[in-house]
Design an enzyme around this catalytic site. Structure first.
Site, PDB file in Angstrom:
ATOM      1  N   CYS A   2       0.849  -1.175   0.000  1.00 31.68           N
ATOM      2  CA  CYS A   2       0.000   0.000   0.000  1.00 31.68           C
ATOM      3  C   CYS A   2       0.889   1.229   0.000  1.00 31.68           C
ATOM      4  O   CYS A   2       2.059   1.151   0.345  1.00 31.68           O
ATOM      5  CB  CYS A   2      -0.873   0.010   1.245  1.00 31.68           C
ATOM      6  SG  CYS A   2      -1.783  -1.520   1.451  1.00 31.68           S
ATOM      7  N   ARG A  27       2.070   1.600  -6.507  1.00 31.29           N
ATOM      8  CA  ARG A  27       2.400   0.596  -5.501  1.00 31.29           C
ATOM      9  C   ARG A  27       1.207  -0.294  -5.161  1.00 31.29           C
ATOM     10  O   ARG A  27       1.387  -1.444  -4.754  1.00 31.29           O
ATOM     11  CB  ARG A  27       2.834   1.275  -4.217  1.00 31.29           C
ATOM     12  CG  ARG A  27       4.092   2.045  -4.333  1.00 31.29           C
ATOM     13  CD  ARG A  27       4.417   2.631  -2.990  1.00 31.29           C
ATOM     14  NE  ARG A  27       4.740   1.559  -2.074  1.00 31.29           N
ATOM     15  CZ  ARG A  27       5.937   1.383  -1.554  1.00 31.29           C
ATOM     16  NH1 ARG A  27       6.900   2.197  -1.837  1.00 31.29           N
ATOM     17  NH2 ARG A  27       6.174   0.391  -0.729  1.00 31.29           N
ATOM     18  N   TRP A  75      -3.826  -1.928  -1.354  1.00 35.35           N
ATOM     19  CA  TRP A  75      -3.729  -3.179  -2.129  1.00 35.35           C
ATOM     20  C   TRP A  75      -4.247  -4.249  -1.179  1.00 35.35           C
ATOM     21  O   TRP A  75      -3.583  -4.620  -0.211  1.00 35.35           O
ATOM     22  CB  TRP A  75      -2.274  -3.441  -2.529  1.00 35.35           C
ATOM     23  CG  TRP A  75      -2.091  -4.582  -3.474  1.00 35.35           C
ATOM     24  CD1 TRP A  75      -2.148  -4.548  -4.831  1.00 35.35           C
ATOM     25  CD2 TRP A  75      -1.798  -5.941  -3.143  1.00 35.35           C
ATOM     26  NE1 TRP A  75      -1.914  -5.797  -5.360  1.00 35.35           N
ATOM     27  CE2 TRP A  75      -1.699  -6.668  -4.353  1.00 35.35           C
ATOM     28  CE3 TRP A  75      -1.614  -6.627  -1.943  1.00 35.35           C
ATOM     29  CZ2 TRP A  75      -1.405  -8.040  -4.392  1.00 35.35           C
ATOM     30  CZ3 TRP A  75      -1.336  -7.999  -1.987  1.00 35.35           C
ATOM     31  CH2 TRP A  75      -1.233  -8.673  -3.198  1.00 35.35           C
ATOM     32  N   ASN A 101       0.160  -0.160   6.373  1.00 42.31           N
ATOM     33  CA  ASN A 101       0.718  -0.964   5.279  1.00 42.31           C
ATOM     34  C   ASN A 101       1.342  -2.197   5.899  1.00 42.31           C
ATOM     35  O   ASN A 101       2.170  -2.084   6.797  1.00 42.31           O
ATOM     36  CB  ASN A 101       1.791  -0.149   4.532  1.00 42.31           C
ATOM     37  CG  ASN A 101       2.515  -0.977   3.484  1.00 42.31           C
ATOM     38  OD1 ASN A 101       1.986  -1.980   2.998  1.00 42.31           O
ATOM     39  ND2 ASN A 101       3.728  -0.566   3.131  1.00 42.31           N
ATOM     40  N   GLY A 102       0.947  -3.383   5.428  1.00 45.76           N
ATOM     41  CA  GLY A 102       1.519  -4.614   5.976  1.00 45.76           C
ATOM     42  C   GLY A 102       0.429  -5.580   6.362  1.00 45.76           C
ATOM     43  O   GLY A 102      -0.724  -5.438   5.937  1.00 45.76           O
ATOM     44  N   GLU A 482      12.024 -14.516 -17.807  1.00 48.11           N
ATOM     45  CA  GLU A 482      11.696 -13.094 -17.648  1.00 48.11           C
ATOM     46  C   GLU A 482      10.729 -12.626 -18.749  1.00 48.11           C
ATOM     47  O   GLU A 482       9.792 -11.871 -18.492  1.00 48.11           O
ATOM     48  CB  GLU A 482      13.001 -12.274 -17.631  1.00 48.11           C
ATOM     49  CG  GLU A 482      12.860 -10.768 -17.736  1.00 48.11           C
ATOM     50  CD  GLU A 482      12.052 -10.110 -16.627  1.00 48.11           C
ATOM     51  OE1 GLU A 482      11.659 -10.787 -15.675  1.00 48.11           O
ATOM     52  OE2 GLU A 482      11.785  -8.899 -16.754  1.00 48.11           O
ATOM     53  N   LYS A 486       7.022 -11.055 -18.110  1.00 50.36           N
ATOM     54  CA  LYS A 486       6.579  -9.740 -18.611  1.00 50.36           C
ATOM     55  C   LYS A 486       5.238  -9.891 -19.303  1.00 50.36           C
ATOM     56  O   LYS A 486       4.335  -9.100 -19.085  1.00 50.36           O
ATOM     57  CB  LYS A 486       7.572  -9.176 -19.619  1.00 50.36           C
ATOM     58  CG  LYS A 486       8.760  -8.364 -19.258  1.00 50.36           C
ATOM     59  CD  LYS A 486       8.687  -7.320 -18.228  1.00 50.36           C
ATOM     60  CE  LYS A 486       8.478  -7.810 -16.828  1.00 50.36           C
ATOM     61  NZ  LYS A 486       9.543  -7.702 -15.872  1.00 50.36           N
ATOM     62  N   GLU A 489       2.272 -10.738 -16.850  1.00 46.69           N
ATOM     63  CA  GLU A 489       1.846  -9.700 -15.908  1.00 46.69           C
ATOM     64  C   GLU A 489       1.192  -8.500 -16.580  1.00 46.69           C
ATOM     65  O   GLU A 489       0.281  -7.915 -16.025  1.00 46.69           O
ATOM     66  CB  GLU A 489       2.969  -9.278 -14.958  1.00 46.69           C
ATOM     67  CG  GLU A 489       4.111  -8.539 -15.588  1.00 46.69           C
ATOM     68  CD  GLU A 489       5.220  -8.201 -14.595  1.00 46.69           C
ATOM     69  OE1 GLU A 489       4.928  -7.903 -13.440  1.00 46.69           O
ATOM     70  OE2 GLU A 489       6.392  -8.213 -15.010  1.00 46.69           O
ATOM     71  N   HIS A 505       9.825 -32.932 -22.158  1.00 45.16           N
ATOM     72  CA  HIS A 505       9.610 -33.744 -20.958  1.00 45.16           C
ATOM     73  C   HIS A 505       8.250 -33.450 -20.337  1.00 45.16           C
ATOM     74  O   HIS A 505       8.080 -33.585 -19.125  1.00 45.16           O
ATOM     75  CB  HIS A 505      10.750 -33.499 -19.956  1.00 45.16           C
ATOM     76  CG  HIS A 505      12.086 -33.906 -20.491  1.00 45.16           C
ATOM     77  ND1 HIS A 505      12.444 -35.237 -20.625  1.00 45.16           N
ATOM     78  CD2 HIS A 505      13.120 -33.188 -20.983  1.00 45.16           C
ATOM     79  CE1 HIS A 505      13.667 -35.295 -21.157  1.00 45.16           C
ATOM     80  NE2 HIS A 505      14.089 -34.069 -21.398  1.00 45.16           N
ATOM     81  N   LYS A 604       3.753  -2.583  -7.107  1.00 42.91           N
ATOM     82  CA  LYS A 604       5.147  -2.419  -7.488  1.00 42.91           C
ATOM     83  C   LYS A 604       6.093  -2.980  -6.438  1.00 42.91           C
ATOM     84  O   LYS A 604       7.103  -3.587  -6.757  1.00 42.91           O
ATOM     85  CB  LYS A 604       5.412  -0.934  -7.718  1.00 42.91           C
ATOM     86  CG  LYS A 604       6.822  -0.603  -8.175  1.00 42.91           C
ATOM     87  CD  LYS A 604       7.080  -1.125  -9.567  1.00 42.91           C
ATOM     88  CE  LYS A 604       8.496  -0.900 -10.038  1.00 42.91           C
ATOM     89  NZ  LYS A 604       8.809  -1.783 -11.175  1.00 42.91           N
TER      90      LYS A 604
HETATM   91  C1  F6R Z   1       8.041  -8.088 -12.393  1.00 45.83           C
HETATM   92  C2  F6R Z   1       8.379  -7.417 -11.169  1.00 45.83           C
HETATM   93  C3  F6R Z   1       8.492  -8.227  -9.931  1.00 45.83           C
HETATM   94  C4  F6R Z   1       9.653  -7.722  -9.065  1.00 45.83           C
HETATM   95  C5  F6R Z   1       9.654  -8.451  -7.716  1.00 45.83           C
HETATM   96  C6  F6R Z   1      10.823  -8.036  -6.858  1.00 45.83           C
HETATM   97  O1  F6R Z   1       8.044  -7.231 -13.472  1.00 45.83           O
HETATM   98  O2  F6R Z   1       8.552  -6.226 -11.131  1.00 45.83           O
HETATM   99  O3  F6R Z   1       8.635  -9.574 -10.212  1.00 45.83           O
HETATM  100  O4  F6R Z   1      10.844  -7.943  -9.739  1.00 45.83           O
HETATM  101  O5  F6R Z   1       8.472  -8.185  -7.046  1.00 45.83           O
HETATM  102  O6  F6R Z   1      10.783  -6.677  -6.579  1.00 45.83           O
HETATM  103  P1  F6R Z   1      12.064  -5.905  -6.118  1.00 45.83           P
HETATM  104  O7  F6R Z   1      13.034  -5.915  -7.231  1.00 45.83           O
HETATM  105  O8  F6R Z   1      11.579  -4.543  -5.785  1.00 45.83           O
HETATM  106  O9  F6R Z   1      12.601  -6.647  -4.923  1.00 45.83           O
END
Ligand code: F6R
Length: 609
Positions: A2, A27, A75, A101-102, A482, A486, A489, A505, A604
Site C-alpha cells: 500500500c 504501488r 492493495w 501498510n503490511g 523473464e 513480462k 503480468e 519432458h 510495485k
Molecule cells: C516483475 C516485477 C516483480 C519484481 C519483484 C521483486 O516485473 O517487477 O517480479 O521484480 O516483485 O521486486 P524488487 O526488485 O523490488 O525486490
C-alpha cells in the site's frame, strides 16, 4: 504494497497528500482515502474504492483546506475491495485516524479481545485492529503518543502505521519490517511521512529513514517539526538522514504513452550513466568494498524479475569467476534452513529494496554471520541500510509495475562486479574494455528500440493466440523466464518460460496451432536449440524466433523471425534479447488493451510475505 502519505504544514495538506498518493498509485491501487483536520477543526475522512481519480472526483468540488492530512492507497489483503475496507480508519469520537501498510498477523486474536472490550469494528480489515488498540489505550488514560507505542507493541508481523491526532494535528508513525520515510522542508515548515521517498520528491529537502520500532513524531511546532523516540519514550537517534536528491518531474512520461515504454527506452542512457558511475564516479568505492568481501560460495536471493537477473548473474560468476553460486527465490530460501558458511557471501537483488521476502532472507543470512551485498536501486531502502555493501543500479524511479530497466541495470552491475573480481581490482585496461562493451551494448539496444514497429507487427499477428512458451538455453533460459513473466503480468496471457531442451519432458503435450513458441536463440548451442524449435514446429506451434541474423534455417523454420546482430557482444546478448521481449510484451498488451502501467492484482513493491 500500500502507499502511505502524511503531511503537516501551512500548505493545504490534502493537496500535498493527494499529489503524493497519485505518485504512489503504482504501488497498490484498489482503493484510496484521506483523513484530515478541517479548518473548522473536524476530523474528516473520504475514501473510495478504485483508482485515486475516484477519490479526487468525490472531493474536488468541496471547499477543503487542512493543515494536517494522512492518506493511503490500498492493495487489499484482508477484506474485499470496498469503500469500507479502504483506509483511513477513524474514530471520530476520539479524533484519531490511522492508515496501515503490511499484515497484522494476530488480527483475529486482537479483534476478539477488543470486541470483548466493547470496541466495534466497521471494516473486515486486519488494519482496523490497530485503531481498536489505540481506542482501547486512550480510553484507559494513555496519551496518543503512548497509545501508539503500546498498540504497536501488541502487533505481530511486518507493518507501518501512520496516525493522525485531531486534538493537536500531530502525526505519529512507526514501522517494523515495512518501508517508511519522513521528510522535512524547514523553510516552509513542512513535515511529511510516506512509504516511499518518491512521494516526497520536490517537497522535502531532507529525508529521514527511521529504523524499526522508532516512533516518528511530526508536529506543528515550528522549532520542533520532527522527533524520533524509542519505545520507552526516550529520544532516539536510530535513523539515517540525507538530502533529498530525487526530483519529481510531473511530465515524466514525456511523449510516451506509458511509463513502461518510457522506461524501456531509457535503458541505453542508463547503461551509459552506470558505466560512468562505476568507472569514473562515486560507485568505485562500493565496487572495491564488494571485491573485498568473502565469497567461497555465493547465495543469491531475490524475487520475480530480480531473481531472474540473479540467474543471469549466476552465470557470470560461475563461468567467469568459477565461484559456486546458489540462486534461490527469497520466499523459499528464508524457510529452507539453507546451509550457510561464514566464508560465503549473500547477494540480494532488488529494485525497491523493500521486498519482504528478500529482506527476510537478508536477515537470515545476517543472523548466520554472512556478509551481505545488495544490488539495489533505491538508496536508503531497508535492504540498502541492512547490507554490508551496496551496489546501486542507478535506474532512477521505476514507475511501471513491470520491471524493465531495473533488470538490465541489475545484470550489468553484477557483470561489472564479476569482471572486477576476476581482474583483482579495477585498472585502466579493464575500465576501457568494459566501457567499450557497455557502450556497444547501449548502441545495440538503441538499434532494437528503433525496430519497435517491426516487433509491434509480430505482436499484431500473435496477440490472439492462447498460450506462449518462451524457450532458451544456457543464459537465455532466465531471459525466457523473464520474457514470459513480462507477458503474463501486463497482457494477462498465459505464458511460461522453459529451458528449450525441457519442453519435450511434458509441456510439449500442450503444443498445438493455438500456442506460440518465442524461441530465444543465441550463438551457443545453436543447432540444438534449432532442433528444439523443430519439435514445436512439428506439432503446429507458431514460431517467433529471436536469434542471430542471416540464418536461413531460422528464417525457414519461423513464422516470424526477429534477426539480431550478436557480433562482438555475445556475452551481453541476453540483455538485448530481453529488450525484444520487453517490447513484444508491451505491444501484445497494447493490442489487448490492458492497463500496462498498473496491471490488475499487482503492486510495485511487495512488502508483505
Ligand atoms: C516483475 C516485477 C516483480 C519484481 C519483484 C521483486 O516485473 O517487477 O517480479 O521484480 O516483485 O521486486 P524488487 O526488485 O523490488 O525486490
Amino acid at each position: 504494497m500500500c502507499g502511505i502519505v502524511g503531511h503537516l504544514g501551512p500548505k493545504n495538506s490534502v493537496d500535498v497528500v493527494l499529489e503524493g498518493l497519485k505518485r504512489l498509485e503504482y504501488r497498490g491501487y484498489d482503493s484510496a482515502g484521506v483523513s484530515f483536520i478541517s479548518s473548522s477543526n473536524d476530523l474528516m475522512m473520504y475514501k473510495k474504492k478504485g483508482k485515486i481519480e475516484n477519490l479526487i472526483n468525490e472531493i474536488k468540488d468541496k471547499d477543503i483546506s487542512a493543515r494536517s492530512c494522512i492518506g493511503h492507497t490500498r492493495w487489499a489483503t484482508h477484506g474485499g475491495v470496498t469503500d469500507n475496507n479502504a483506509h483511513p480508519h477513524i474514530c471520530e469520537e476520539m479524533g484519531i485516524a490511522m492508515v496501515h501498510n503490511g499484515i497484522i498477523e494476530n488480527a483475529g486474536e486482537l479483534r476478539e479481545f477488543l470486541t470483548k472490550e466493547g470496541i466495534q469494528f466497521k471494516s473486515e480489515t486486519d488494519s482496523e485492529t490497530f485503531l481498536g488498540l489505540l481506542i482501547y489505550h486512550v480510553r484507559n488514560g494513555k496519551n496518543i503518543k503512548d497509545a501508539v507505542i503500546e498498540s504497536f507493541k501488541k502487533i505481530h508481523g511486518f507493518s507501518a502505521f501512520v496516525v493522525l491526532n485531531k486534538e493537536t494535528s500531530e502525526i505519529f508513525s512507526i514501522k517494523k519490517g515495512a518501508p517508511l520515510v519522513c521528510g522535512m522542508n524547514e523553510v516552509n515548515s513542512e513535515v511529511l511521512v510516506s512509504s516511499d521517498p518518491y512521494a516526497l520528491a520536490g517537497i522535502a529537502d531532507k529525508i529521514y529513514f527511521p529504523e524499526d520500532e522508532v516512533l516518528c513524531h511530526l508536529s506543528a511546532a515550528n522549532s520542533n517539526l520532527l522527533n524520533f523516540y524509542e519505545l520507552d519514550g526516550t529520544k532516539s537517534k536510530r535513523y539515517m538522514s540525507k538530502k533529498q536528491s530525487m526530483t519529481h518531474d510531473p511530465a515524466a512520461k514525456g511523449d510516451f504513452e506509458h511509463y513502461m515504454l518510457k522506461e524501456i527506452y531509457e535503458q541505453p542512457e542508463l547503461i551509459r550513466s552506470l558505466t560512468q558511475f562505476y568507472f569514473q564516479g562515486e560507485g568505485k568505492e562500493s565496487l572495491e568494498a564488494a571485491v573485498d568481501l568473502p565469497r567461497k560460495n555465493l547465495h543469491i536471493s531475490a524475487c520475480g524479475t530480480a531473481y531472474y537477473a540473479g540467474l543471469v548473474i549466476k552465470d557470470f560468476f560461475e563461468q567467469i569467476n568459477r565461484i559456486p553460486c546458489r540462486p534461490e527465490i527469497a520466499s523459499e530460501f528464508r524457510y529452507r534452513n539453507p546451509i550457510l558458511d561464514k566464508e560465503d557471501l549473500a547477494l540480494f537483488i532488488s529494485q525497491s529494496g523493500e521486498t519482504a521476502d528478500t529482506l527476510a532472507a537478508q536477515e537470515l543470512c545476517k543472523k548466520s554471520g554472512l556478509k551481505s551485498l545488495s544490488i539495489v536501486n533505491t538508496e536508503g531502502s531497508t535492504l540498502y541500510r541492512d547490507c554490508d555493501v551496496n551496489l546501486l543500479i542507478r535506474a532512477g524511479v521505476e514507475i511501471g509495475v513491470a520491471s524493465t530497466k531495473a533488470f538490465t541495470q541489475q545484470v550489468l552491475t553484477g557483470r561489472t562486479l564479476s569482471a572486477v573480481i576476476q581482474n583483482k581490482g579495477m585498472d585502466d585496461n579493464l575500465r576501457n574494455t568494459l566501457s567499450q562493451k557497455y557502450t556497444l551494448l547501449a548502441e545495440r539496444i538503441e538499434e532494437l528500440l528503433d525496430r519497435s514497429d517491426e516487433i509491434k507487427a509480430v505482436a499484431g499477428e500473435i496477440y490472439r493466440n492462447k498460450g506462449f512458451f518462451y524457450t532458451g538455453r544456457g543464459v537465455y533460459y532466465p531471459i525466457a523466464l523473464e520474457g514470459a513473466l513480462k507477458l503474463k503480468e501486463i497482457a494477462y496471457v498465459h505464458a511460461e518460460g522453459y529451458a528449450a531442451g525441457e519442453l519435450k519432458h511434458g509441456p510439449i503435450a500442450l503444443i498445438d496451432e493455438e500456442k506460440v513458441n518465442v524461441a530465444l536463440v543465441g550463438p551457443e548451442l545453436y543447432e540444438k536449440t534449432v532442433s528444439n524449435i523443430q519439435e514445436i514446429k512439428a506439432r503446429k506451434g507458431k514460431i517467433v524466433t529471436i536469434g542471430p541474423e542471416g540464418k536461413k534455417d531460422l528464417e525457414e523454420i519461423s513464422d516470424y523471425y526477429i534477426p539480431i546482430n550478436f557480433d562482438g557482444l555475445e556475452e551481453l546478448s541476453p540483455l538485448y534479447i530481453n529488450v525484444v521481449n520487453q517490447l513484444l510484451a508491451y505491444h501484445i498488451a497494447k493490442f489487448l488493451g490492458t492497463d500496462i502501467d498498473k496491471p490488475r492484482n499487482l503492486a510495485k513493491s511487495v512488502t508483505v510475505e
